[in-house]
Motif scaffolding. Structure first.
Motif, PDB file in Angstrom:
ATOM      1  N   PHE A   1      -7.838  14.611  64.766  1.00 16.43           N
ATOM      2  CA  PHE A   1      -7.488  13.957  66.023  1.00 16.43           C
ATOM      3  C   PHE A   1      -7.284  12.455  65.838  1.00 16.43           C
ATOM      4  CE2 PHE A   1      -9.472  17.652  68.371  1.00 16.43           C
ATOM      5  CZ  PHE A   1      -8.247  18.130  68.815  1.00 16.43           C
ATOM      6  N   TYR A   2      -8.127  11.801  65.035  1.00 16.85           N
ATOM      7  CA  TYR A   2      -7.941  10.375  64.787  1.00 16.85           C
ATOM      8  C   TYR A   2      -6.644  10.112  64.036  1.00 16.85           C
ATOM      9  CZ  TYR A   2     -12.522   9.033  66.510  1.00 16.85           C
ATOM     10  OH  TYR A   2     -13.607   8.798  67.313  1.00 16.85           O
ATOM     11  N   THR A   3      -6.312  10.988  63.099  1.00 11.37           N
ATOM     12  CA  THR A   3      -5.058  10.829  62.366  1.00 11.37           C
ATOM     13  C   THR A   3      -3.873  10.969  63.311  1.00 11.37           C
ATOM     14  OG1 THR A   3      -6.116  11.756  60.400  1.00 11.37           O
ATOM     15  CG2 THR A   3      -3.705  11.696  60.425  1.00 11.37           C
ATOM     16  N   ILE A   4      -3.927  11.947  64.176  1.00  7.03           N
ATOM     17  CA  ILE A   4      -2.842  12.110  65.157  1.00  7.03           C
ATOM     18  C   ILE A   4      -2.779  10.897  66.074  1.00  7.03           C
ATOM     19  CG2 ILE A   4      -2.128  13.464  67.161  1.00  7.03           C
ATOM     20  CD1 ILE A   4      -3.180  15.934  65.699  1.00  7.03           C
ATOM     21  N   TYR A   5      -3.924  10.362  66.483  1.00  9.68           N
ATOM     22  CA  TYR A   5      -3.950   9.191  67.364  1.00  9.68           C
ATOM     23  C   TYR A   5      -3.289   7.990  66.699  1.00  9.68           C
ATOM     24  CZ  TYR A   5      -5.741   5.280  70.072  1.00  9.68           C
ATOM     25  OH  TYR A   5      -5.848   4.128  70.811  1.00  9.68           O
ATOM     26  N   PHE A   6      -3.608   7.733  65.433  1.00 12.15           N
ATOM     27  CA  PHE A   6      -3.052   6.563  64.765  1.00 12.15           C
ATOM     28  C   PHE A   6      -1.611   6.781  64.316  1.00 12.15           C
ATOM     29  CE2 PHE A   6      -7.614   5.555  64.137  1.00 12.15           C
ATOM     30  CZ  PHE A   6      -7.599   4.368  64.855  1.00 12.15           C
ATOM     31  N   MET A   7      -1.168   8.031  64.204  1.00  6.77           N
ATOM     32  CA  MET A   7       0.216   8.308  63.808  1.00  6.77           C
ATOM     33  C   MET A   7       1.106   8.627  65.002  1.00  6.77           C
ATOM     34  SD  MET A   7      -0.107  10.501  60.340  1.00  6.77           S
ATOM     35  CE  MET A   7       1.662  10.553  60.228  1.00  6.77           C
ATOM     36  N   ARG A   8       0.628   8.343  66.213  1.00 10.24           N
ATOM     37  CA  ARG A   8       1.396   8.728  67.391  1.00 10.24           C
ATOM     38  C   ARG A   8       2.751   8.047  67.456  1.00 10.24           C
ATOM     39  NH1 ARG A   8      -2.485   5.201  69.121  1.00 10.24           N
ATOM     40  NH2 ARG A   8      -1.778   3.446  70.385  1.00 10.24           N
ATOM     41  N   SER A   9       2.872   6.842  66.921  1.00  8.54           N
ATOM     42  CA  SER A   9       4.169   6.158  66.955  1.00  8.54           C
ATOM     43  C   SER A   9       5.177   6.840  66.029  1.00  8.54           C
ATOM     44  CB  SER A   9       4.010   4.693  66.571  1.00  8.54           C
ATOM     45  OG  SER A   9       3.505   4.595  65.254  1.00  8.54           O
ATOM     46  N   ILE A  10       4.698   7.575  65.046  1.00 10.71           N
ATOM     47  CA  ILE A  10       5.593   8.318  64.161  1.00 10.71           C
ATOM     48  C   ILE A  10       5.775   9.743  64.662  1.00 10.71           C
ATOM     49  CG2 ILE A  10       5.835   9.228  61.817  1.00 10.71           C
ATOM     50  CD1 ILE A  10       4.202   6.784  60.892  1.00 10.71           C
ATOM     51  N   LEU A  11       4.694  10.355  65.131  1.00  9.90           N
ATOM     52  CA  LEU A  11       4.742  11.759  65.538  1.00  9.90           C
ATOM     53  C   LEU A  11       5.480  11.976  66.858  1.00  9.90           C
ATOM     54  CD1 LEU A  11       1.174  13.016  64.605  1.00  9.90           C
ATOM     55  CD2 LEU A  11       3.314  13.481  63.436  1.00  9.90           C
ATOM     56  N   LEU A  12       5.400  11.031  67.776  1.00  9.10           N
ATOM     57  CA  LEU A  12       6.025  11.215  69.078  1.00  9.10           C
ATOM     58  C   LEU A  12       7.544  11.388  68.981  1.00  9.10           C
ATOM     59  CD1 LEU A  12       5.467  11.382  72.125  1.00  9.10           C
ATOM     60  CD2 LEU A  12       5.886   8.935  72.217  1.00  9.10           C
ATOM     61  N   PRO A  13       8.262  10.549  68.249  1.00  7.35           N
ATOM     62  CA  PRO A  13       9.709  10.798  68.132  1.00  7.35           C
ATOM     63  C   PRO A  13      10.044  12.106  67.419  1.00  7.35           C
ATOM     64  CG  PRO A  13       9.183   8.565  67.440  1.00  7.35           C
ATOM     65  CD  PRO A  13       7.899   9.280  67.646  1.00  7.35           C
ATOM     66  N   ILE A  14       9.226  12.483  66.440  1.00  7.46           N
ATOM     67  CA  ILE A  14       9.488  13.736  65.731  1.00  7.46           C
ATOM     68  C   ILE A  14       9.298  14.924  66.664  1.00  7.46           C
ATOM     69  CG2 ILE A  14       8.649  15.240  63.877  1.00  7.46           C
ATOM     70  CD1 ILE A  14       7.994  12.661  62.304  1.00  7.46           C
ATOM     71  N   VAL A  15       8.213  14.922  67.436  1.00  2.45           N
ATOM     72  CA  VAL A  15       7.962  16.012  68.376  1.00  2.45           C
ATOM     73  C   VAL A  15       9.035  16.046  69.455  1.00  2.45           C
ATOM     74  CG1 VAL A  15       6.337  16.823  70.139  1.00  2.45           C
ATOM     75  CG2 VAL A  15       5.489  16.107  67.916  1.00  2.45           C
ATOM     76  N   LEU A  16       9.432  14.877  69.943  1.00  2.00           N
ATOM     77  CA  LEU A  16      10.495  14.823  70.945  1.00  2.00           C
ATOM     78  C   LEU A  16      11.809  15.359  70.396  1.00  2.00           C
ATOM     79  CD1 LEU A  16      11.215  13.914  73.817  1.00  2.00           C
ATOM     80  CD2 LEU A  16      11.825  11.699  72.860  1.00  2.00           C
ATOM     81  N   ALA A  17      12.125  15.032  69.157  1.00  3.96           N
ATOM     82  CA  ALA A  17      13.349  15.541  68.538  1.00  3.96           C
ATOM     83  C   ALA A  17      13.301  17.054  68.376  1.00  3.96           C
ATOM     84  CB  ALA A  17      13.562  14.868  67.183  1.00  3.96           C
ATOM     85  N   LEU A  18      12.144  17.584  67.979  1.00  2.77           N
ATOM     86  CA  LEU A  18      12.015  19.037  67.857  1.00  2.77           C
ATOM     87  C   LEU A  18      12.187  19.740  69.201  1.00  2.77           C
ATOM     88  CD1 LEU A  18       9.088  19.447  65.310  1.00  2.77           C
ATOM     89  CD2 LEU A  18      11.429  20.234  65.047  1.00  2.77           C
ATOM     90  N   LEU A  19      11.554  19.186  70.232  1.00  2.08           N
ATOM     91  CA  LEU A  19      11.678  19.797  71.551  1.00  2.08           C
ATOM     92  C   LEU A  19      13.111  19.748  72.060  1.00  2.08           C
ATOM     93  CD1 LEU A  19       8.408  18.557  73.306  1.00  2.08           C
ATOM     94  CD2 LEU A  19       8.927  20.846  72.489  1.00  2.08           C
ATOM     95  N   LEU A  20      13.781  18.622  71.847  1.00  2.00           N
ATOM     96  CA  LEU A  20      15.185  18.532  72.268  1.00  2.00           C
ATOM     97  C   LEU A  20      16.071  19.482  71.474  1.00  2.00           C
ATOM     98  CD1 LEU A  20      15.768  14.738  72.962  1.00  2.00           C
ATOM     99  CD2 LEU A  20      15.879  16.621  74.579  1.00  2.00           C
ATOM    100  N   SER A  21      15.777  19.657  70.190  1.00  2.00           N
ATOM    101  CA  SER A  21      16.591  20.586  69.404  1.00  2.00           C
ATOM    102  C   SER A  21      16.399  22.018  69.893  1.00  2.00           C
ATOM    103  CB  SER A  21      16.246  20.482  67.919  1.00  2.00           C
ATOM    104  OG  SER A  21      14.994  21.081  67.651  1.00  2.00           O
TER     105      SER A  21
END
Length: 148
Positions: A56-76
């Motif tokens: 969870f801490y890793t996801i919290y600190f990587m949110r600026s990288i993970l958020l665009p990736i997750v958004l791109a996957l959802l849009l695809s």
């Protein structure tokens, strides 16, 4: 006209099913009892908890990288059926992707321009709208000040 035939289960079929269900239930009870009587290691529970916290801490600190990736996957996933439909119309995939993106940007732009005028009106009315709640909350503020 014939009446539909109903399948009547014999007593032996029902009792066989009940026996099988009882055997499965008894095996499950024995397995649970075996697991409960077996000693468990507290360290493994603690390590699992620490691992979950680390994830969870890793996801919290990587949110600026993970958020665009997750958004791109959802849009695809969202736009893939449209691209497949355009591919069935013999439109090449890059061209259909360009059409979809241009359409998406057009819809977002129209939405922003349609909301710009009401939002500007709301911003102009905001100071007047905030004075009324302040006036209504003034007696409460006085009583809180007296208590403190």
């Amino acid at each position: 006209m014939g009446l539909p035939m109903l399948k009547v289960e014999s007593q032996s079929e029902v009792s066989d099913d009940e026996r099988k269900a009882e055997k499965i239930a008894s095996r499950a009870r024995l397995r649970i009892a075996e697991l409960l009587h077996r000693p468990f290691d507290v360290r493994s529970i603690a390590l699992t908890g620490l691992f979950v916290l680390a994830v969870f801490y890793t996801i919290y600190f990587m949110r600026s990288i993970l958020l665009p990736i997750v958004l791109a996957l959802l849009l695809s996933y969202l736009l893939r059926p449209i691209a497949r439909g355009l591919a069935q119309l013999k439109i090449p995939l890059p061209v259909s992707a360009a059409f979809i993106l241009i359409g998406l940007f057009a819809v977002v732009g129209c939405g922003i321009s349609a909301l710009a005028t009401p939002a500007a009106g709301w911003i102009q009315k905001a100071p007047q709208g905030l004075t009324e709640p302040q006036r209504k909350l003034l007696p409460i503020k006085r009583s809180v000040a007296q208590v403190s």
